[in-house]
Design a protein around this motif. Structure first.
Motif, PDB file in Angstrom:
ATOM      1  N   GLU A 162       0.824  -1.210   0.000  1.00  0.00           N
ATOM      2  CA  GLU A 162       0.000   0.000   0.000  1.00  0.00           C
ATOM      3  C   GLU A 162       0.861   1.263   0.000  1.00  0.00           C
ATOM      4  O   GLU A 162       0.426   2.317  -0.478  1.00  0.00           O
ATOM      5  CB  GLU A 162      -0.933   0.002   1.222  1.00  0.00           C
ATOM      6  CG  GLU A 162      -2.049  -1.022   1.174  1.00  0.00           C
ATOM      7  CD  GLU A 162      -1.581  -2.446   1.464  1.00  0.00           C
ATOM      8  OE1 GLU A 162      -2.300  -3.382   1.124  1.00  0.00           O
ATOM      9  OE2 GLU A 162      -0.459  -2.595   2.030  1.00  0.00           O
ATOM     10  N   ASP A 163       2.075   1.165   0.540  1.00  0.00           N
ATOM     11  CA  ASP A 163       2.948   2.336   0.596  1.00  0.00           C
ATOM     12  C   ASP A 163       3.306   2.849  -0.790  1.00  0.00           C
ATOM     13  O   ASP A 163       3.588   4.043  -0.965  1.00  0.00           O
ATOM     14  CB  ASP A 163       4.230   2.012   1.370  1.00  0.00           C
ATOM     15  CG  ASP A 163       3.987   1.903   2.871  1.00  0.00           C
ATOM     16  OD1 ASP A 163       2.938   2.380   3.342  1.00  0.00           O
ATOM     17  OD2 ASP A 163       4.855   1.343   3.563  1.00  0.00           O
ATOM     18  N   PHE A 164       3.312   1.962  -1.784  1.00  0.00           N
ATOM     19  CA  PHE A 164       3.627   2.403  -3.141  1.00  0.00           C
ATOM     20  C   PHE A 164       2.594   3.403  -3.655  1.00  0.00           C
ATOM     21  O   PHE A 164       2.894   4.225  -4.520  1.00  0.00           O
ATOM     22  CB  PHE A 164       3.701   1.206  -4.085  1.00  0.00           C
ATOM     23  CG  PHE A 164       4.952   0.393  -3.935  1.00  0.00           C
ATOM     24  CD1 PHE A 164       6.124   0.769  -4.568  1.00  0.00           C
ATOM     25  CD2 PHE A 164       4.966  -0.745  -3.141  1.00  0.00           C
ATOM     26  CE1 PHE A 164       7.289   0.027  -4.428  1.00  0.00           C
ATOM     27  CE2 PHE A 164       6.122  -1.498  -2.991  1.00  0.00           C
ATOM     28  CZ  PHE A 164       7.284  -1.113  -3.626  1.00  0.00           C
ATOM     29  N   GLN A 165       1.392   3.354  -3.097  1.00  0.00           N
ATOM     30  CA  GLN A 165       0.339   4.270  -3.541  1.00  0.00           C
ATOM     31  C   GLN A 165       0.581   5.694  -3.065  1.00  0.00           C
ATOM     32  O   GLN A 165      -0.061   6.630  -3.536  1.00  0.00           O
ATOM     33  CB  GLN A 165      -1.022   3.773  -3.043  1.00  0.00           C
ATOM     34  CG  GLN A 165      -1.424   2.434  -3.640  1.00  0.00           C
ATOM     35  CD  GLN A 165      -2.707   1.900  -3.049  1.00  0.00           C
ATOM     36  OE1 GLN A 165      -2.766   1.531  -1.882  1.00  0.00           O
ATOM     37  NE2 GLN A 165      -3.761   1.887  -3.862  1.00  0.00           N
ATOM     38  N   ASN A 166       1.511   5.883  -2.139  1.00  0.00           N
ATOM     39  CA  ASN A 166       1.823   7.219  -1.637  1.00  0.00           C
ATOM     40  C   ASN A 166       2.812   7.963  -2.515  1.00  0.00           C
ATOM     41  O   ASN A 166       3.020   9.167  -2.350  1.00  0.00           O
ATOM     42  CB  ASN A 166       2.402   7.113  -0.218  1.00  0.00           C
ATOM     43  CG  ASN A 166       1.415   6.527   0.777  1.00  0.00           C
ATOM     44  OD1 ASN A 166       0.212   6.746   0.661  1.00  0.00           O
ATOM     45  ND2 ASN A 166       1.925   5.769   1.736  1.00  0.00           N
ATOM     46  N   ILE A 167       3.452   7.268  -3.436  1.00  0.00           N
ATOM     47  CA  ILE A 167       4.470   7.874  -4.285  1.00  0.00           C
ATOM     48  C   ILE A 167       3.817   8.832  -5.286  1.00  0.00           C
ATOM     49  O   ILE A 167       2.794   8.524  -5.884  1.00  0.00           O
ATOM     50  CB  ILE A 167       5.271   6.793  -5.026  1.00  0.00           C
ATOM     51  CG1 ILE A 167       6.053   5.938  -4.019  1.00  0.00           C
ATOM     52  CG2 ILE A 167       6.209   7.409  -6.055  1.00  0.00           C
ATOM     53  CD1 ILE A 167       6.674   4.704  -4.621  1.00  0.00           C
ATOM     54  N   LEU A 168       4.423   9.987  -5.457  1.00  0.00           N
ATOM     55  CA  LEU A 168       3.907  10.991  -6.386  1.00  0.00           C
ATOM     56  C   LEU A 168       4.901  11.227  -7.520  1.00  0.00           C
ATOM     57  O   LEU A 168       6.093  11.430  -7.273  1.00  0.00           O
ATOM     58  CB  LEU A 168       3.665  12.322  -5.670  1.00  0.00           C
ATOM     59  CG  LEU A 168       2.632  12.357  -4.556  1.00  0.00           C
ATOM     60  CD1 LEU A 168       2.580  13.757  -3.948  1.00  0.00           C
ATOM     61  CD2 LEU A 168       1.262  11.966  -5.066  1.00  0.00           C
ATOM     62  N   ALA A 169       4.429  11.192  -8.741  1.00  0.00           N
ATOM     63  CA  ALA A 169       5.233  11.640  -9.872  1.00  0.00           C
ATOM     64  C   ALA A 169       5.180  13.164  -9.928  1.00  0.00           C
ATOM     65  O   ALA A 169       4.156  13.776  -9.587  1.00  0.00           O
ATOM     66  CB  ALA A 169       4.707  11.048 -11.169  1.00  0.00           C
ATOM     67  N   VAL A 170       6.276  13.779 -10.348  1.00  0.00           N
ATOM     68  CA  VAL A 170       6.336  15.243 -10.422  1.00  0.00           C
ATOM     69  C   VAL A 170       6.699  15.657 -11.853  1.00  0.00           C
ATOM     70  O   VAL A 170       7.834  16.061 -12.131  1.00  0.00           O
ATOM     71  CB  VAL A 170       7.362  15.815  -9.428  1.00  0.00           C
ATOM     72  CG1 VAL A 170       7.266  17.344  -9.377  1.00  0.00           C
ATOM     73  CG2 VAL A 170       7.156  15.236  -8.039  1.00  0.00           C
ATOM     74  N   PRO A 171       5.755  15.536 -12.780  1.00  0.00           N
ATOM     75  CA  PRO A 171       6.027  16.032 -14.137  1.00  0.00           C
ATOM     76  C   PRO A 171       6.101  17.557 -14.116  1.00  0.00           C
ATOM     77  O   PRO A 171       5.355  18.211 -13.379  1.00  0.00           O
ATOM     78  CB  PRO A 171       4.829  15.529 -14.945  1.00  0.00           C
ATOM     79  CG  PRO A 171       3.738  15.386 -13.939  1.00  0.00           C
ATOM     80  CD  PRO A 171       4.397  14.986 -12.655  1.00  0.00           C
ATOM     81  N   LEU A 172       6.998  18.112 -14.906  1.00  0.00           N
ATOM     82  CA  LEU A 172       7.191  19.562 -14.918  1.00  0.00           C
ATOM     83  C   LEU A 172       7.298  20.060 -16.349  1.00  0.00           C
ATOM     84  O   LEU A 172       7.960  19.440 -17.184  1.00  0.00           O
ATOM     85  CB  LEU A 172       8.465  19.944 -14.158  1.00  0.00           C
ATOM     86  CG  LEU A 172       8.476  19.719 -12.645  1.00  0.00           C
ATOM     87  CD1 LEU A 172       9.882  19.953 -12.098  1.00  0.00           C
ATOM     88  CD2 LEU A 172       7.476  20.629 -11.952  1.00  0.00           C
ATOM     89  N   ASP A 173       6.665  21.189 -16.610  1.00  0.00           N
ATOM     90  CA  ASP A 173       6.817  21.839 -17.905  1.00  0.00           C
ATOM     91  C   ASP A 173       8.188  22.498 -17.985  1.00  0.00           C
ATOM     92  O   ASP A 173       8.871  22.688 -16.973  1.00  0.00           O
ATOM     93  CB  ASP A 173       5.730  22.896 -18.103  1.00  0.00           C
ATOM     94  CG  ASP A 173       4.353  22.287 -18.321  1.00  0.00           C
ATOM     95  OD1 ASP A 173       4.287  21.184 -18.896  1.00  0.00           O
ATOM     96  OD2 ASP A 173       3.359  22.908 -17.911  1.00  0.00           O
ATOM     97  N   GLN A 174       8.567  22.863 -19.179  1.00  0.00           N
ATOM     98  CA  GLN A 174       9.853  23.517 -19.372  1.00  0.00           C
ATOM     99  C   GLN A 174       9.928  24.799 -18.544  1.00  0.00           C
ATOM    100  O   GLN A 174       9.029  25.636 -18.575  1.00  0.00           O
ATOM    101  CB  GLN A 174      10.064  23.847 -20.844  1.00  0.00           C
ATOM    102  CG  GLN A 174      11.426  24.417 -21.171  1.00  0.00           C
ATOM    103  CD  GLN A 174      11.608  24.624 -22.652  1.00  0.00           C
ATOM    104  OE1 GLN A 174      10.900  25.422 -23.270  1.00  0.00           O
ATOM    105  NE2 GLN A 174      12.565  23.915 -23.245  1.00  0.00           N
ATOM    106  N   GLY A 175      10.998  24.931 -17.777  1.00  0.00           N
ATOM    107  CA  GLY A 175      11.182  26.112 -16.954  1.00  0.00           C
ATOM    108  C   GLY A 175      10.514  26.056 -15.597  1.00  0.00           C
ATOM    109  O   GLY A 175      10.705  26.957 -14.780  1.00  0.00           O
ATOM    110  N   SER A 176       9.743  25.012 -15.336  1.00  0.00           N
ATOM    111  CA  SER A 176       9.116  24.871 -14.023  1.00  0.00           C
ATOM    112  C   SER A 176      10.093  24.209 -13.056  1.00  0.00           C
ATOM    113  O   SER A 176      11.104  23.624 -13.460  1.00  0.00           O
ATOM    114  CB  SER A 176       7.844  24.038 -14.128  1.00  0.00           C
ATOM    115  OG  SER A 176       6.864  24.720 -14.885  1.00  0.00           O
ATOM    116  N   LEU A 177       9.782  24.282 -11.767  1.00  0.00           N
ATOM    117  CA  LEU A 177      10.725  23.774 -10.773  1.00  0.00           C
ATOM    118  C   LEU A 177       9.998  23.229  -9.559  1.00  0.00           C
ATOM    119  O   LEU A 177       8.814  23.481  -9.350  1.00  0.00           O
ATOM    120  CB  LEU A 177      11.700  24.871 -10.358  1.00  0.00           C
ATOM    121  CG  LEU A 177      11.117  26.141  -9.720  1.00  0.00           C
ATOM    122  CD1 LEU A 177      10.965  25.999  -8.212  1.00  0.00           C
ATOM    123  CD2 LEU A 177      11.993  27.346 -10.042  1.00  0.00           C
TER     124      LEU A 177
END
Length: 303
Positions: A162-177
């Motif tokens: 269940e802990d794997f469900q806590n993981i967040l992907a952080v996609p970012l647009d160009q120039g974002s941080l």
């Protein structure tokens, strides 16, 4: 320059514990992130590691543009800790799961509970799961976020299915941080055969001097001399070239031969008096130095 701070009126919410990430897509960069990304690609094409982008002025201008708001929001100031990444498809990968600091003494936190060390990670092109992006475990879901365990393994952090469900992907647009603390558990994912281009990004650190001193005096900022920038890039390659777990950072297919590392070491030594003694000692005591020392001939820790 007033343009350096045009980002301030926009929403630049810095997630100290990566609990919240604001919209950073409206930052009006003084330099074009695409130009920096293209330069990193060209560096690699000519046989140089992406870290050598720090030799050029543009990344420093980007860091300076954020310096005021970064100081106001986190209490931390730029500390010269630079890394750059060029993750190529189909199977290039970022750095495996880790924390930027394995230890977290009380002295590593401000009185308000925020971190005295901040990492600023800037996507120079679109980063997403298909071509590699950051993945994080939010502090509220991390059982060891505030607990120091120098023998920590991924199994100690991700304990159950269940802990794997806590993981967040952080996609970012160009120039974002994204900005995060020294204890955030994070990693760069693998690219895939479906990626149309590499994931290119840079990261720099900021800190409170009471916990981590800058590698050089901040009087050299916003733009250190070319010689100092080259020495810093060289030193970073020595420090991060080899760790107990193998090559580091795992961001490129390039392998630096020993003769080049010896040259980089000599470049660093030529400017060593400008560097903080603790940082210089870290360079001299890097694991790779055990291999380089015989080729250097004479190695002294008296800086």
């Amino acid at each position: 320059h007033p343009l350096y701070f045009t980002c301030v009126p926009h929403v630049l919410c810095v997630g100290i514990n990566a609990e919240y990430m604001g919209d950073t897509s409206k930052i009006q960069w003084v330099v074009d992130p695409q130009n920096v990304a293209t330069s990193i690609t060209r560096l690699k094409q000519h046989g140089w590691h992406p870290n050598f982008i720090a030799v050029y002025a543009e990344p420093w201008i980007m860091a300076h543009q954020l310096s005021l708001i970064l100081k106001e929001v986190t209490g931390n100031a730029t500390n010269y800790d630079w890394l750059a990444y060029h993750i190529e498809p189909p199977d290039g990968a970022g750095i495996p799961p880790h924390r930027d600091f394995a230890y977290c003494p009380p002295s590593s936190w401000h009185d308000d509970g925020t971190s005295k060390v901040t990492t600023v990670w800037i996507s120079l092109d679109r980063s997403e799961p298909v071509n590699s992006c950051l993945y994080i475990l939010p502090a509220s879901k991390d059982p060891l976020y505030n607990k120091q365990d120098l023998n920590e393994t991924p199994a100690d952090v991700i304990r159950t299915p269940e802990d794997f469900q806590n993981i967040l992907a952080v996609p970012l647009d160009q120039g974002s941080l994204i900005c995060f603390s020294h204890r955030l558990y994070h990693w760069g994912s693998s690219s895939t055969p479906y990626a149309k281009k590499p994931r290119i990004s840079i990261a720099f650190g900021a800190s409170d001097d009471s916990f981590k001193s800058p590698y050089c005096s901040r009087t050299y900022l916003p733009l250190p001399s070319f010689a100092l920038r080259l020495a810093l890039a060289s030193a970073q390659m020595i420090i991060y070239n080899k760790r107990d777990t193998g090559p580091w950072p795992n961001t490129t297919d390039l392998k630096m031969d020993l003769s080049l590392l010896v040259t980089l070491f000599r470049v660093f030594v030529s400017q060593v008096t400008h560097f903080d003694e603790t940082y210089a000692e870290t360079v001299f005591k890097s694991p790779i130095m055990k291999i380089l020392s015989p080729q250097i001939g004479m190695l002294s820790l008296e800086i």
